[in-house]
Design a protein around this motif. Sequence first.
Motif, PDB file in Angstrom:
ATOM      1  N   VAL A 272      -3.402   7.173 -11.095  1.00  0.00           N
ATOM      2  CA  VAL A 272      -3.996   6.863  -9.788  1.00  0.00           C
ATOM      3  C   VAL A 272      -2.901   6.638  -8.757  1.00  0.00           C
ATOM      4  CG1 VAL A 272      -5.411   5.216  -8.513  1.00  0.00           C
ATOM      5  CG2 VAL A 272      -6.109   5.943 -10.801  1.00  0.00           C
ATOM      6  N   HIS A 273      -1.886   5.846  -9.102  1.00  0.00           N
ATOM      7  CA  HIS A 273      -0.743   5.669  -8.206  1.00  0.00           C
ATOM      8  C   HIS A 273      -0.124   7.031  -7.872  1.00  0.00           C
ATOM      9  CE1 HIS A 273      -1.108   1.544  -9.705  1.00  0.00           C
ATOM     10  NE2 HIS A 273      -0.262   1.135  -8.767  1.00  0.00           N
ATOM     11  N   LYS A 274       0.000   7.864  -8.882  1.00  0.00           N
ATOM     12  CA  LYS A 274       0.580   9.190  -8.681  1.00  0.00           C
ATOM     13  C   LYS A 274      -0.245  10.007  -7.696  1.00  0.00           C
ATOM     14  CE  LYS A 274       1.617  13.429 -11.306  1.00  0.00           C
ATOM     15  NZ  LYS A 274       1.655  14.016 -12.672  1.00  0.00           N
ATOM     16  N   ALA A 275      -1.575   9.965  -7.822  1.00  0.00           N
ATOM     17  CA  ALA A 275      -2.440  10.731  -6.910  1.00  0.00           C
ATOM     18  C   ALA A 275      -2.283  10.252  -5.471  1.00  0.00           C
ATOM     19  CB  ALA A 275      -3.904  10.620  -7.349  1.00  0.00           C
ATOM     20  N   VAL A 276      -2.191   8.929  -5.284  1.00  0.00           N
ATOM     21  CA  VAL A 276      -1.971   8.401  -3.939  1.00  0.00           C
ATOM     22  C   VAL A 276      -0.631   8.889  -3.400  1.00  0.00           C
ATOM     23  CG1 VAL A 276      -1.615   6.306  -2.574  1.00  0.00           C
ATOM     24  CG2 VAL A 276      -3.440   6.385  -4.285  1.00  0.00           C
ATOM     25  N   GLY A 277       0.407   8.875  -4.256  1.00  0.00           N
ATOM     26  CA  GLY A 277       1.720   9.375  -3.846  1.00  0.00           C
ATOM     27  C   GLY A 277       1.699  10.848  -3.507  1.00  0.00           C
ATOM     28  N   GLN A 278       0.948  11.624  -4.271  1.00  0.00           N
ATOM     29  CA  GLN A 278       0.848  13.061  -3.993  1.00  0.00           C
ATOM     30  C   GLN A 278       0.178  13.309  -2.647  1.00  0.00           C
ATOM     31  OE1 GLN A 278      -1.255  13.938  -7.666  1.00  0.00           O
ATOM     32  NE2 GLN A 278       0.490  15.091  -8.459  1.00  0.00           N
TER      33      GLN A 278
ATOM     34  N   TRP B 221       2.111 -12.718  -1.628  1.00  0.00           N
ATOM     35  CA  TRP B 221       1.817 -14.143  -1.760  1.00  0.00           C
ATOM     36  C   TRP B 221       2.351 -14.700  -3.073  1.00  0.00           C
ATOM     37  CZ3 TRP B 221       1.399 -16.401   2.440  1.00  0.00           C
ATOM     38  CH2 TRP B 221       0.692 -15.866   3.513  1.00  0.00           C
ATOM     39  N   VAL B 222       2.318 -13.870  -4.119  1.00  0.00           N
ATOM     40  CA  VAL B 222       2.929 -14.289  -5.381  1.00  0.00           C
ATOM     41  C   VAL B 222       3.721 -13.089  -5.902  1.00  0.00           C
ATOM     42  CG1 VAL B 222       2.576 -15.623  -7.511  1.00  0.00           C
ATOM     43  CG2 VAL B 222       0.831 -15.696  -5.738  1.00  0.00           C
ATOM     44  N   TYR B 223       3.256 -12.436  -6.972  1.00  0.00           N
ATOM     45  CA  TYR B 223       4.010 -11.314  -7.552  1.00  0.00           C
ATOM     46  C   TYR B 223       3.698  -9.985  -6.851  1.00  0.00           C
ATOM     47  CZ  TYR B 223       4.993 -14.672 -11.258  1.00  0.00           C
ATOM     48  OH  TYR B 223       5.408 -15.783 -11.953  1.00  0.00           O
ATOM     49  N   GLY B 224       2.474  -9.832  -6.371  1.00  0.00           N
ATOM     50  CA  GLY B 224       2.118  -8.703  -5.516  1.00  0.00           C
ATOM     51  C   GLY B 224       2.122  -7.338  -6.157  1.00  0.00           C
ATOM     52  N   ALA B 225       1.812  -7.242  -7.454  1.00  0.00           N
ATOM     53  CA  ALA B 225       1.885  -5.933  -8.115  1.00  0.00           C
ATOM     54  C   ALA B 225       0.819  -4.967  -7.616  1.00  0.00           C
ATOM     55  CB  ALA B 225       1.775  -6.097  -9.635  1.00  0.00           C
ATOM     56  N   MET B 226      -0.240  -5.487  -7.022  1.00  0.00           N
ATOM     57  CA  MET B 226      -1.206  -4.608  -6.353  1.00  0.00           C
ATOM     58  C   MET B 226      -0.984  -4.679  -4.844  1.00  0.00           C
ATOM     59  SD  MET B 226      -4.639  -4.780  -8.693  1.00  0.00           S
ATOM     60  CE  MET B 226      -4.690  -6.548  -8.920  1.00  0.00           C
ATOM     61  N   ASP B 227      -1.219  -5.843  -4.271  1.00  0.00           N
ATOM     62  CA  ASP B 227      -0.999  -6.009  -2.826  1.00  0.00           C
ATOM     63  C   ASP B 227       0.329  -6.734  -2.622  1.00  0.00           C
ATOM     64  OD1 ASP B 227      -1.086  -6.433  -0.120  1.00  0.00           O
ATOM     65  OD2 ASP B 227      -2.904  -7.657  -0.140  1.00  0.00           O
ATOM     66  N   PRO B 228       1.361  -6.008  -2.159  1.00  0.00           N
ATOM     67  CA  PRO B 228       1.368  -4.633  -1.660  1.00  0.00           C
ATOM     68  C   PRO B 228       2.188  -3.676  -2.521  1.00  0.00           C
ATOM     69  CG  PRO B 228       3.211  -5.764  -0.715  1.00  0.00           C
ATOM     70  CD  PRO B 228       2.602  -6.722  -1.725  1.00  0.00           C
ATOM     71  N   ASN B 229       2.745  -4.191  -3.645  1.00  0.00           N
ATOM     72  CA  ASN B 229       3.847  -3.442  -4.260  1.00  0.00           C
ATOM     73  C   ASN B 229       3.424  -2.225  -5.050  1.00  0.00           C
ATOM     74  OD1 ASN B 229       5.359  -6.633  -4.578  1.00  0.00           O
ATOM     75  ND2 ASN B 229       5.876  -5.097  -3.052  1.00  0.00           N
ATOM     76  N   SER B 230       2.093  -2.058  -5.273  1.00  0.00           N
ATOM     77  CA  SER B 230       1.620  -0.763  -5.757  1.00  0.00           C
ATOM     78  C   SER B 230       1.975   0.313  -4.735  1.00  0.00           C
ATOM     79  CB  SER B 230       0.112  -0.802  -5.988  1.00  0.00           C
ATOM     80  OG  SER B 230      -0.571  -1.193  -4.806  1.00  0.00           O
ATOM     81  N   GLY B 231       1.795  -0.018  -3.451  1.00  0.00           N
ATOM     82  CA  GLY B 231       2.168   0.911  -2.386  1.00  0.00           C
ATOM     83  C   GLY B 231       3.666   1.027  -2.216  1.00  0.00           C
ATOM     84  N   THR B 232       4.385  -0.101  -2.361  1.00  0.00           N
ATOM     85  CA  THR B 232       5.846  -0.090  -2.228  1.00  0.00           C
ATOM     86  C   THR B 232       6.477   0.811  -3.280  1.00  0.00           C
ATOM     87  OG1 THR B 232       5.618  -2.429  -1.614  1.00  0.00           O
ATOM     88  CG2 THR B 232       7.843  -1.598  -1.969  1.00  0.00           C
TER      89      THR B 232
ATOM     90  N   ASP C 180      -1.428   0.154   1.844  1.00  0.00           N
ATOM     91  CA  ASP C 180      -1.218  -1.267   1.605  1.00  0.00           C
ATOM     92  C   ASP C 180      -1.276  -1.565   0.116  1.00  0.00           C
ATOM     93  OD1 ASP C 180      -1.778  -4.158   1.350  1.00  0.00           O
ATOM     94  OD2 ASP C 180      -1.870  -4.114   3.538  1.00  0.00           O
ATOM     95  N   THR C 181      -2.361  -1.150  -0.529  1.00  0.00           N
ATOM     96  CA  THR C 181      -2.534  -1.500  -1.933  1.00  0.00           C
ATOM     97  C   THR C 181      -3.352  -0.456  -2.672  1.00  0.00           C
ATOM     98  OG1 THR C 181      -3.376  -3.210  -3.435  1.00  0.00           O
ATOM     99  CG2 THR C 181      -4.583  -2.877  -1.410  1.00  0.00           C
ATOM    100  N   ILE C 182      -3.087  -0.335  -3.963  1.00  0.00           N
ATOM    101  CA  ILE C 182      -3.834   0.545  -4.864  1.00  0.00           C
ATOM    102  C   ILE C 182      -4.396  -0.369  -5.945  1.00  0.00           C
ATOM    103  CG2 ILE C 182      -3.701   2.541  -6.410  1.00  0.00           C
ATOM    104  CD1 ILE C 182      -1.031   3.232  -4.854  1.00  0.00           C
ATOM    105  N   HIS C 183      -5.709  -0.572  -5.960  1.00  0.00           N
ATOM    106  CA  HIS C 183      -6.245  -1.612  -6.828  1.00  0.00           C
ATOM    107  C   HIS C 183      -7.452  -1.212  -7.656  1.00  0.00           C
ATOM    108  CE1 HIS C 183      -9.470  -2.219  -3.884  1.00  0.00           C
ATOM    109  NE2 HIS C 183      -8.562  -2.342  -2.935  1.00  0.00           N
TER     110      HIS C 183
ATOM    111  N   LEU D 129      -6.133   4.461   0.300  1.00  0.00           N
ATOM    112  CA  LEU D 129      -5.983   3.686  -0.928  1.00  0.00           C
ATOM    113  C   LEU D 129      -6.925   4.237  -1.983  1.00  0.00           C
ATOM    114  CD1 LEU D 129      -7.980   0.341  -0.696  1.00  0.00           C
ATOM    115  CD2 LEU D 129      -8.265   2.188   0.965  1.00  0.00           C
ATOM    116  N   TYR D 130      -6.844   3.704  -3.188  1.00  0.00           N
ATOM    117  CA  TYR D 130      -7.896   3.850  -4.196  1.00  0.00           C
ATOM    118  C   TYR D 130      -8.593   2.505  -4.297  1.00  0.00           C
ATOM    119  CZ  TYR D 130      -8.396   8.283  -6.596  1.00  0.00           C
ATOM    120  OH  TYR D 130      -8.752   9.569  -6.922  1.00  0.00           O
TER     121      TYR D 130
END
Length: 772
Positions: free
Chosen positions: A581-587, A387-398, A460-463, A548-549
């Motif tokens: 946290v992002h790393k753990a989701v990726g792992q 919707w705007v910059y999306g650094a959490m939804d969704p681009n944390s996942g991207t 979708d998102t890591i927030h 997600l987290y």
Amino acid sequence: MLPKDKDPTANLCSSNMTTALALLGFAFVAIVCISFAGKYHNNHVSVPPKLKTFDEIRLSIGDHLIKSVNGTKIRQNLRAITPEPHVAGTAANARVADTISRIWKANGLENVHFVEYDVLLSYPDYDAPNHVSVIDRAGKTVFKSNGTSPVIIPSEQSAPGAGVQWVAYAAAGTVQGEPVYAHYGRQQDFERLEKLGISVKGRVAIIRYGFCFRGDKVAFAQKAGAIAVVLFSDPAEVAKNGTDFSQLYPNSEWLPSGGVQRGSVMNGDGDPLTPLVPSKADVYPTRTIDEAYAQHVLPKIPVLPISYGDAYEVISRLNGRPVPLDWQGGLNFTYRLGPGFKDAGTSIKVEVRSTLKKRHIRNVVGYIKGAVEPDQYVILGNHYDAWVYGAMDPNSGTATLAEVGRALVQTMKDTHWRPARTIMFCNWDAEEFGLVGSTEFLEEFEKQLTDRAVVYLNVDTIHSNLSFEANTIPSLFQVVVDTAKRIPNPMKSEIKRARKTVYDTWVRAFPGNKTPSYPDFPDMPVPGGGSDQSGFLNFLGIPVVDFLYRNTSWSEYPLYHSMYETPFVSEHIFDTNDFAVHKAVGQFWAELARKFADQPIIPINISILADQLLNNYVHDLKVAIEPLKHRYPEAEDARVQLSHLIKHCQHFVHRARQVESEITALKQRNHDFLNPDQRISQLSRRLMKVERCFINPRGQPGSPTKRHLLYSTSDKDCYSSTVMSSVYDSVYDLVNAKTTKDKVAAGRDLASAISLVQLGVQCAVKTFDAAI
């Protein structure tokens, strides 16, 4: 890139098994490779003493993969993807797609390309923001909202139009009338207003976010006769520590007073003009815009989100009785219901400028081709539009998905390993408007995916940094839990409490209460709507995991869909330890994908599915139906049909245990190498098909995309899920029927709905029979 008119997955069928696997230079790698090739070549391999079994070899590959995921690279990806607002269908979002494509190609993914559609989207007037005003009896404006959110971190939030407050698909127009406070805008809230003698007909509904999809709120308000809807985030949900600046963003995760949640208010998934068919230029649209309005897919009334700072100016002026105690929000005054304002003759005016436009969208698709079963897909997905910059939804996942691809390719280079099945990467476009990109893709490739897809794994998102959560279905419970136990805990505070893995925190934060046979399982809800896993499960019957987290007390997060979702939040508020946290989701994502892509027998546990079906789903259904016998003779056929369903579920439990015993025996007998016997491949193919047994091609009445007999999204809130909704809808219809004719019809519908579930169970059992 393939031509636009070709199936982007078709070339996988012609890929040859990698001959280099037999030529690797050291024994560890040779063993791994021959383990995949053993299906076709009856080679016996002596295993070095350090690694005694092929399961140990696979775990060693997994260990390497887990260690290869890099938090710094995720952070770099996030910065590369989020420098500007990128709403779907805009040039900025096309630039993001190009960036993702370049990153994927640089990381070594194969056949990276776009799958494109032309769809109906919605936009505000960025040069003339929307407003809510309070107008006194003389026509003077007492209050007028600014229409934009204030910039707080100029280096990240200063793009033109970034602060404009709007929701997609809201009807354009200016309306003026009396306001009514409608709490969360759920169906039960409007029913309660009616019991209190307050109508929203011809009035403006003031509704707070939470507990229900915003599009459902608008639909309920429109049905009740509202002429407009004003949405706001209440401090009770988004500023729980108070509204003092020191307690809010950028000093914490809590929403500042000028923050606004954007979103879509369309009801339905995919392009609103092409339900059930892909939105291609040469495909005839199946719905007109007028029909979309008439069928309540698009709202006919203006809708506008405002900040809680602006909401204060509106709600504090309301007239009428105080709200019920459980309707009171977090603003520092007593909320009142209305209708109208304290000053007689004062009204609320809502101005919305909105246009519908046909726009081009692009899904990004890439692969790691399988060495043994290239036409079986383990699909990893996330959307990239924001919707705007999306650094959490969704681009944390991207950003994390791109790193998962890099880590997999790096592991392949370091060990000369290649997964047996194909791993498919998908970044979806226009998800925020209503799962548009993924839905069109599913409609275009329905037959191919039904045949080839093993599983769909969605982020979708890591927030938040409080706990991991996975939403999935019973047949995947075991592999999800086992994988979480292998992922190091990203939080030092949790490690100090002897919670060393992601699983340890998860099971404590969300203890399971619906799986008594498996006490070590955390709670794993059935996935609902709201993200791209929905169509894979509910439309095609492909098993899914959405993870997600998140925080432990609220499913959303305070900055959700606001302009303040920029990298600052992750870097300085919740994931400050090198994106741990992002790393753990990726792992978790990478390791779960490896298991599905590399296990000789796909890790789908139908024994747990059968147990949950009999002892949870059907048990609850029996509790709901049994009392009907005393008042509703029309339910007798349904009670008989339920007894048949119970019998077949018991048979399914027995057959599933036999299958699991056979799988265990095969694993024990073949722990050193893949058995060339075709039984392993046969069992895997059949396990893939079990979930498809519960797909009804006709869909639910009035909802042809809801085809799963066990799982679907709720009609009251499309974010949430329901189990056997068609059955329970028929129970509701019977109990609420006014005439004998309606009761008879509802009783027949109930028996039929139960019978369809029974046929799904019988199909699941027969999937493992030697002959038809």
